[in-house]
Design an enzyme around this catalytic site. Structure first.
Site, short mmCIF file in Angstrom:
data_model
loop_
_atom_site.label_atom_id
_atom_site.label_comp_id
_atom_site.label_asym_id
_atom_site.label_seq_id
_atom_site.Cartn_x
_atom_site.Cartn_y
_atom_site.Cartn_z
N LYS A 117 -0.64 9.91 11.10
CA LYS A 117 -1.95 10.57 11.21
C LYS A 117 -2.12 11.24 12.56
O LYS A 117 -2.82 12.25 12.67
CB LYS A 117 -3.07 9.59 10.91
N LYS A 199 4.85 10.44 0.12
CA LYS A 199 3.80 9.74 -0.63
C LYS A 199 2.80 10.75 -1.22
O LYS A 199 2.46 11.73 -0.56
CB LYS A 199 3.06 8.80 0.34
N LYS A 202 -4.06 12.01 -0.81
CA LYS A 202 -5.32 12.73 -1.09
C LYS A 202 -5.38 14.05 -0.33
O LYS A 202 -5.89 15.03 -0.82
CB LYS A 202 -6.50 11.89 -0.58
N1 AQP Z 1 0.84 7.40 -3.29
C1 AQP Z 1 0.43 6.15 -3.40
N2 AQP Z 1 1.13 5.26 -4.15
C2 AQP Z 1 0.73 3.98 -4.29
N3 AQP Z 1 -0.39 3.49 -3.71
C3 AQP Z 1 -1.13 4.33 -2.96
N4 AQP Z 1 -2.27 4.16 -2.27
C4 AQP Z 1 -2.59 5.33 -1.69
N5 AQP Z 1 -1.70 6.28 -1.99
C5 AQP Z 1 -0.77 5.69 -2.77
C6 AQP Z 1 -3.01 2.91 -2.19
O1 AQP Z 1 -4.38 3.18 -2.50
C7 AQP Z 1 -5.21 2.26 -1.78
C8 AQP Z 1 -6.32 3.00 -1.10
O2 AQP Z 1 -5.76 3.87 -0.14
P1 AQP Z 1 -6.54 4.51 1.06
O3 AQP Z 1 -7.98 4.25 0.97
O4 AQP Z 1 -5.86 4.13 2.33
O5 AQP Z 1 -6.37 6.01 0.79
P2 AQP Z 1 -5.16 7.01 0.85
O6 AQP Z 1 -5.32 7.83 -0.35
O7 AQP Z 1 -3.86 6.37 1.12
O8 AQP Z 1 -5.37 7.66 2.19
P3 AQP Z 1 -6.12 8.71 3.00
O9 AQP Z 1 -5.85 8.29 4.39
O10 AQP Z 1 -7.50 8.92 2.57
O11 AQP Z 1 -5.42 9.99 2.66
P4 AQP Z 1 -4.08 10.58 3.07
O12 AQP Z 1 -2.97 9.63 2.70
O13 AQP Z 1 -4.12 11.79 2.24
O14 AQP Z 1 -4.17 10.88 4.52
C9 AQP Z 1 -4.30 1.52 -0.81
O15 AQP Z 1 -4.03 0.23 -1.31
C10 AQP Z 1 -3.04 2.34 -0.78
O16 AQP Z 1 -1.89 1.55 -0.54
#
Ligand code: AQP
Length: 339
Positions: A117, A199, A202
């Site tokens: 990040k 991965k 979002k």
């Molecule tokens: N790709 C994934 N595969 C499996 N599990 C996932 N999780 C997230 N992405 C995957 C799991 O979802 C739960 C909630 O995650 P979060 O609230 O941390 O949200 P996010 O979507 O990972 O993250 P961000 O930070 O909002 O967005 P990005 O990644 O786009 O920067 C967790 O249990 C996570 O493991």
């Protein structure tokens, strides 16, 4: 609430940073309703975590209710589980401060998510981004959690929470339960449809890389049709075939079929047929959830009532652990003051 103290405790959270992805669903959220009969479950919309990256206030407010509605739509039952918004329970930030004093700085700078990040948001590498895992440790440890159902990307953070709990227990005697992770055997890390070594996220700038739980059926179909595979044309799993393996994992989770069954089902058929089947399985899974989500979101009074009750229930549990921790570290309790 149908809760007995005997059941082991589950806690997990999700950030209200946008509409949930197929990765969120497969890696975490799908398992949450499934655990609520055997466990005493607490699920949180973790808005405090969300502001480690700049959020538009109006969007964050809306997305927090949307996230709660989506969790309920997937089958979380407020008569069985607690569902609440993290910022409604101040004990999370209060415990986080204490735990931060038991967490070496070097442990935080080593975290993959902090490094990723920081790279993604070089203009705003703030303290919250660094101490995010300490707050996550507080979320979990506050409720004497036994099991944390999360995707594999959160494994390192859970390990840190375990270390903090063990360090604190070693100094002050048994205080925290040392939690275990609960990771799905298939789909613990759903990969991007466009870059299957990354991965599914979002915040991916490429819309075709991510399937959202609220995507229309034709959008889901289009995204899967465009998914990156390889030139071999055979549906089989393997380290040399990350794109196809990812699609097989998704299909396996949606249909309950094993990799062997999937390989047999698409033997001799091209990727086109396979991709349509994967898309169809996701569309069929999300259709009833989407309908229930819309119904719940339209019933603001009900939704807010669930969140108010959940917040109050979580706060009661959390205050017990916080008082215990405050006592152990040597803070004077307000009711001990002679006045
Ligand atoms: N790709 C994934 N595969 C499996 N599990 C996932 N999780 C997230 N992405 C995957 C799991 O979802 C739960 C909630 O995650 P979060 O609230 O941390 O949200 P996010 O979507 O990972 O993250 P961000 O930070 O909002 O967005 P990005 O990644 O786009 O920067 C967790 O249990 C996570 O493991």
């Amino acid at each position: 609430m149908e809760q007995t103290q005997k059941k082991p405790r589950v806690f997990s959270g999700i950030q209200p940073t946008g509409s949930f992805t197929l990765g969120n669903y497969v890696g975490a959220v799908r398992n949450w309703p499934a655990l609520q009969d055997a466990y005493d479950c607490i699920y949180s919309v973790v808005d405090l975590h969300a502001i480690t990256v700049r959020q538009n206030p109006a969007d964050l407010r809306r997305q927090s209710r949307e996230a709660a509605a989506m969790l309920l739509a997937t089958g979380i039952r407020p008569d069985k589980s607690i569902i609440f918004i993290q910022s409604h329970v101040p004990a999370h930030t209060q415990l986080s401060w204490v735990l931060g004093c038991f967490c070496p700085f070097g442990d935080l700078t080593r975290m993959h998510q902090f490094k990723e990040k920081s790279k993604k948001h070089p203009e705003d590498i703030n303290g919250g981004l660094l101490t995010y895992p300490v707050l996550m440790a507080a979320d979990i440890l506050l409720y004497a959690t036994d099991l944390v159902p999360i995707g594999i990307d959160q494994k390192q953070h859970l390990e840190l929470a375990r270390n903090i709990a063990q360090r604190f227990n070693g100094l002050y005697g048994d205080t925290f339960v040392v939690p275990d992770g609960y990771f799905p055997t298939v789909g613990a890390k759903v990969m991007s449809l466009q870059e299957p070594d990354k991965k599914m996220s979002k915040s991916d700038a490429n819309a075709n890389a991510v399937v959202h739980m609220l995507d229309e059926p034709d959008t889901i179909l289009r995204k899967f049709k465009r998914a990156i595979t390889d030139s071999e044309g055979t549906v089989r799993a393997g380290a040399d075939k990350p794109g196809v393996t990812n699609l097989m994992s998704i299909y396996s989770v949606m249909t309950g079929k094993t990799f062997e069954e999937i390989q047999r089902e698409f033997d001799g058929q091209g990727y086109g047929v396979f991709k349509e089947a994967v898309a169809g399985s996701v569309i069929d899974t999300f259709r009833p959830i989407q309908a229930e989500y819309r119904r719940l979101l339209a019933d603001r009074a009900y939704l807010d009532g669930v969140l108010a009750d959940g917040g109050a229930a979580a706060a009661r549990l959390a205050s017990r652990m916080l008082s215990k921790v405050y006592r152990k570290v040597g803070f004077v309790a307000p009711d001990a003051l002679a006045h």
